[in-house]
Design a protein around this motif. Structure first.
Motif, PDB file in Angstrom:
ATOM      1  N   HIS A   1     -35.488  45.197 -70.766  1.00 11.74           N
ATOM      2  CA  HIS A   1     -35.879  44.314 -71.868  1.00 11.74           C
ATOM      3  C   HIS A   1     -34.718  43.348 -72.104  1.00 11.74           C
ATOM      4  O   HIS A   1     -33.667  43.742 -72.604  1.00 11.74           O
ATOM      5  N   VAL A   2     -34.914  42.083 -71.736  1.00  9.00           N
ATOM      6  CA  VAL A   2     -33.791  41.128 -71.759  1.00  9.00           C
ATOM      7  C   VAL A   2     -34.159  39.893 -72.579  1.00  9.00           C
ATOM      8  O   VAL A   2     -33.918  38.764 -72.172  1.00  9.00           O
ATOM      9  N   SER A   3     -34.711  40.116 -73.775  1.00 11.63           N
ATOM     10  CA  SER A   3     -35.121  39.017 -74.646  1.00 11.63           C
ATOM     11  C   SER A   3     -33.926  38.207 -75.127  1.00 11.63           C
ATOM     12  O   SER A   3     -32.830  38.734 -75.332  1.00 11.63           O
ATOM     13  N   LEU A   4     -34.187  36.908 -75.354  1.00 11.53           N
ATOM     14  CA  LEU A   4     -33.170  36.031 -75.920  1.00 11.53           C
ATOM     15  C   LEU A   4     -33.032  36.247 -77.421  1.00 11.53           C
ATOM     16  O   LEU A   4     -31.975  35.986 -77.999  1.00 11.53           O
ATOM     17  N   LYS A   5     -34.113  36.700 -78.067  1.00  8.16           N
ATOM     18  CA  LYS A   5     -34.072  37.032 -79.494  1.00  8.16           C
ATOM     19  C   LYS A   5     -35.058  38.163 -79.749  1.00  8.16           C
ATOM     20  O   LYS A   5     -36.083  38.265 -79.097  1.00  8.16           O
ATOM     21  N   GLU A   6     -34.724  39.034 -80.671  1.00  9.83           N
ATOM     22  CA  GLU A   6     -35.572  40.157 -81.047  1.00  9.83           C
ATOM     23  C   GLU A   6     -35.141  40.643 -82.423  1.00  9.83           C
ATOM     24  O   GLU A   6     -34.015  40.408 -82.844  1.00  9.83           O
ATOM     25  N   SER A   7     -36.031  41.324 -83.097  1.00 10.52           N
ATOM     26  CA  SER A   7     -35.659  42.075 -84.282  1.00 10.52           C
ATOM     27  C   SER A   7     -35.329  43.489 -83.826  1.00 10.52           C
ATOM     28  O   SER A   7     -34.177  43.825 -83.596  1.00 10.52           O
ATOM     29  N   TYR A   8     -36.335  44.328 -83.660  1.00 12.56           N
ATOM     30  CA  TYR A   8     -36.154  45.608 -82.982  1.00 12.56           C
ATOM     31  C   TYR A   8     -37.451  45.940 -82.266  1.00 12.56           C
ATOM     32  O   TYR A   8     -38.417  46.357 -82.900  1.00 12.56           O
ATOM     33  N   PRO A   9     -37.536  45.732 -80.953  1.00 14.19           N
ATOM     34  CA  PRO A   9     -38.795  45.877 -80.227  1.00 14.19           C
ATOM     35  C   PRO A   9     -39.268  47.321 -80.138  1.00 14.19           C
ATOM     36  O   PRO A   9     -38.508  48.229 -79.791  1.00 14.19           O
ATOM     37  N   GLY A  10     -40.548  47.529 -80.441  1.00  8.50           N
ATOM     38  CA  GLY A  10     -41.114  48.865 -80.413  1.00  8.50           C
ATOM     39  C   GLY A  10     -41.132  49.483 -79.034  1.00  8.50           C
ATOM     40  O   GLY A  10     -41.188  50.718 -78.896  1.00  8.50           O
ATOM     41  N   VAL A  11     -41.075  48.649 -77.985  1.00 11.68           N
ATOM     42  CA  VAL A  11     -41.106  49.199 -76.626  1.00 11.68           C
ATOM     43  C   VAL A  11     -39.888  50.081 -76.358  1.00 11.68           C
ATOM     44  O   VAL A  11     -39.957  51.012 -75.557  1.00 11.68           O
ATOM     45  N   LEU A  12     -38.772  49.810 -77.020  1.00 12.97           N
ATOM     46  CA  LEU A  12     -37.591  50.656 -76.847  1.00 12.97           C
ATOM     47  C   LEU A  12     -37.855  52.052 -77.400  1.00 12.97           C
ATOM     48  O   LEU A  12     -37.446  53.059 -76.819  1.00 12.97           O
ATOM     49  N   VAL A  13     -38.559  52.099 -78.535  1.00 14.13           N
ATOM     50  CA  VAL A  13     -38.909  53.381 -79.141  1.00 14.13           C
ATOM     51  C   VAL A  13     -39.833  54.163 -78.209  1.00 14.13           C
ATOM     52  O   VAL A  13     -39.645  55.369 -77.981  1.00 14.13           O
TER      53      VAL A  13
END
Length: 361
Positions: A266-278
């Motif tokens: 997961h290499v987004s330029l911006k994120e809050s907190y992506p659920g995919v990590l969970v």
């Protein structure tokens, strides 16, 4: 409590909508009465996947047309005020104790003020310099975010009360996976294909690994029927990568792919907190992630995940080399188990529903 939720984005069911639906389901499981309002577009339509997800979660729904915005500069005041009566009718009919909306929903906020009902806004990244000027008081005074990084910025800018409610996980937790051939790598990336999620760099990373002789395969999960998605597909065709990279589109069986994955990238330029990590940590999949937004609040480099120090294919390749080393020297299992422990402490239904219910009260 009687709780009424207003969704956003009729064209697709993204991560933010999924988080809100999970919140609604958790509150239903706690014994509260719950209803979700699905946002329709101006043609009075929405993606049927949203209906399927609500049926899966056994959530009552209705539909309405109302505007939302993802930044204050984008708010259409005229359209918002014209939609207040329709929103009021929904609220009056359901008689909720509290309303919870997604993104910037001025129509819902002003309707709730007229009716004397508290309204909470779920928010995510904000645009740089958004609060460099004073805006009209049109937005909620109660804010929920999935990380402190952005929640605090919104709360300060709106002079609002806030709570950081982490992303919860409602899916099945898989057992520890074993793999006979440690020289093969199955990589997964989850999220709508778009420029800020940066999937083209993941594709280029896979290409570089193939050139180095790595036995690697990538599954891209998420809507790819857009210009960026088509650009990614064209790159794969042009560079003869079809045997190594699959575009799966939106899938409702994410667990199937996580169960076979050696890593989530997961290499987004911006994120809050992506659920995919969970989802990955709950299913014991190591995460390679760019530590933007609020990600570093939970993911710690070399402890429960691996940082991608940058946003290019070369940066991903460097992080992947670390994963390979951890895998070969036996340290990867410790990172995976720390990730699972992170899920247990921060993202279970019990933890999330308690914090959400406390903030509602």
């Amino acid at each position: 409590m009687r709780l009424l939720y207003f969704l956003a984005h009729p064209g697709n069911i993204g991560g933010a909508s999924n988080v809100m639906l999970k919140h609604a389901r958790m509150m239903r499981n706690k014994g509260h009465e719950v209803r979700v309002v699905i946002q329709n577009n101006k043609e009075n339509k929405h993606d049927p996947v949203i209906d399927a997800r609500c049926r899966e979660l056994e959530i009552d729904t209705e539909e309405a047309v109302y505007p939302i915005a993802i930044c204050i500069e984008e708010i259409d005041i005229e359209d918002s005020t014209n939609s207040i009566d329709a929103v009021k009718n929904i609220i009056i009919h359901y008689e909720p104790d509290l309303v919870h909306s997604l993104q910037l929903n001025v129509s819902v906020e002003l309707a709730c003020r007229e009716l004397g009902i508290p309204h909470i806004m779920s928010i995510y990244p904000l645009s740089k310099g958004q609060f460099n000027m004073n805006w009209a008081d049109l937005l909620p005074h109660y804010v929920v975010g999935d990380c402190d990084f952005y929640s605090e910025k919104w709360a300060k800018g709106l002079d609002a009360q806030y709570s950081c409610i982490r992303v919860g996980y409602l899916g099945e937790v898989l057992n520890v996976k074993t793999k006979e051939n440690i020289d093969e790598y199955e990589i997964v990336s989850i999220g709508v294909l778009c420029s800020y999620k940066n999937q083209l760099e993941i594709i280029k990373f896979v290409e570089a690994e193939i050139c180095d002789g790595t036995d690697i395969h990538l599954n891209l999960l998420g809507d790819c029927n857009n210009p960026y998605g088509r650009m990614c597909k064209e790159y794969v065709l042009k560079h003869n990568l079809r045997n190594y990279i699959d575009f799966k589109g939106f899938v409702d069986n994410v667990g199937y792919y996580l169960n076979r994955a050696d890593a989530l990238v997961h290499v987004s330029l911006k994120e809050s907190y992506p659920g995919v990590l969970v989802e990955a940590m709950a299913n014991r999949v190591p995460v390679l992630v760019s530590p933007v937004g609020g990600i570093s609040e939970i993911v710690k480099n070399g402890e429960n995940g691996i940082y991608i120090q940058g946003f290019t294919s070369s940066d991903i390749k460097n992080a992947f080399s670390r994963l390979r080393n951890y895998r070969n020297n036996g340290q990867l299992n410790k990172i995976i188990e720390n990730g699972f422990d992170t899920y247990l402490k921060n993202h279970t239904e019990q933890v999330i529903s308690r914090k959400l219910e406390d903030f509602y009260h």
